[in-house]
Design an enzyme around this catalytic site. Structure first.
Site, PDB file in Angstrom:
ATOM      1  N   CYS A   1       6.690   4.958   2.231  1.00 54.30           N
ATOM      2  CA  CYS A   1       7.787   6.144   2.967  1.00 54.30           C
ATOM      3  C   CYS A   1       7.509   5.127   4.308  1.00 54.30           C
ATOM      4  O   CYS A   1       7.768   4.257   4.892  1.00 54.30           O
ATOM      5  CB  CYS A   1       7.291   6.957   2.155  1.00 54.30           C
TER       6      CYS A   1
ATOM      7  N   GLU B   1       3.331   7.123  -5.935  1.00 57.02           N
ATOM      8  CA  GLU B   1       1.977   8.704  -6.385  1.00 57.02           C
ATOM      9  C   GLU B   1       3.016   9.489  -6.858  1.00 57.02           C
ATOM     10  O   GLU B   1       2.310  10.583  -7.580  1.00 57.02           O
ATOM     11  CB  GLU B   1       1.380   9.157  -4.958  1.00 57.02           C
TER      12      GLU B   1
ATOM     13  N   HIS C   1       8.038   6.846  -3.069  1.00 52.33           N
ATOM     14  CA  HIS C   1       6.673   6.989  -3.689  1.00 52.33           C
ATOM     15  C   HIS C   1       6.594   6.770  -4.571  1.00 52.33           C
ATOM     16  O   HIS C   1       5.896   8.122  -5.904  1.00 52.33           O
ATOM     17  CB  HIS C   1       6.774   8.786  -3.289  1.00 52.33           C
TER      18      HIS C   1
END
Length: 193
Positions: free
Chosen positions: A77, A177, A175
């Protein structure tokens, strides 16, 4: 394997750490230059505003360390955006790893882009086993235009580079994650580079 997660008070380091742990790996959240330079893999997450994030990197001297790293590095990001030449956000000069200038989305689309969107034109070992047009989670108001380092593309009002690669440096706008099974696979691919 030693995995360093760069800590500069501008990244969601904890969620990256949890994502690594769910894959069976342990990461260390650190701003220590030696820990970072001796790691096998380095993750450079980022959330927040580019100008203040860059200032924190400069205060810690990490702005000079990151571009010299030899091992695989993954910017996430804002981390990816800071790896570029410049960003229009606060007219910030970046680390200059990717020769591209990050731009603000035009007023013709809702800003920030927030939620799930697809990635396609996948062209990197980072995406091994990932089908075209999988959905990943994004939250951003600025984007990297298409350029020679693009290894994935996303459409939001226009096409832009949602992932970049140059030598050992990788950057993703989404993202991983927070992107479920597909995000976990991308992180796992990075760790096996």
């Amino acid at each position: 394997m030693k995995i360093a997660i760069i800590d500069y008070d501008s990244g969601n380091t904890q969620s990256v750490l949890f994502a690594l742990e769910s894959l069976g790996f342990t990461g260390i959240i650190t701003k220590d230059k030696d820990e970072i330079t001796t790691a096998d893999k380095v993750i450079f997450p980022g959330v927040g505003e580019a100008g203040s994030a860059m200032k924190k990197l400069q205060e810690s001297g990490l702005d000079l360390v990151i571009p010299t790293l030899q091992q695989p590095v993954l910017g996430i990001c804002l981390g990816m955006q800071l790896m570029c030449n410049t960003t229009e956000e606060s007219n910030t000069k970046g680390l200059g790893i990717f020769e591209v200038n990050v731009l603000k989305f035009p007023n013709t689309v809702k800003v920030p882009q927030m939620g799930w969107n697809t990635i396609y034109n996948l062209n990197s070992p980072l995406f091994t086993g990932i089908p075209e047009n999988e959905y990943l989670y994004l939250v951003h108001s600025f984007y990297a235009p298409l350029n020679e380092n693009a290894i994935a593309v996303t459409q939001y009002g226009q096409e832009y580079a949602s992932a970049l690669q140059k030598e050992n440096f990788y950057g993703v706008q989404f993202h991983p994650e927070k992107s479920g099974k597909i995000g976990a696979q991308i992180l796992s691919n990075f760790l096996s580079l």
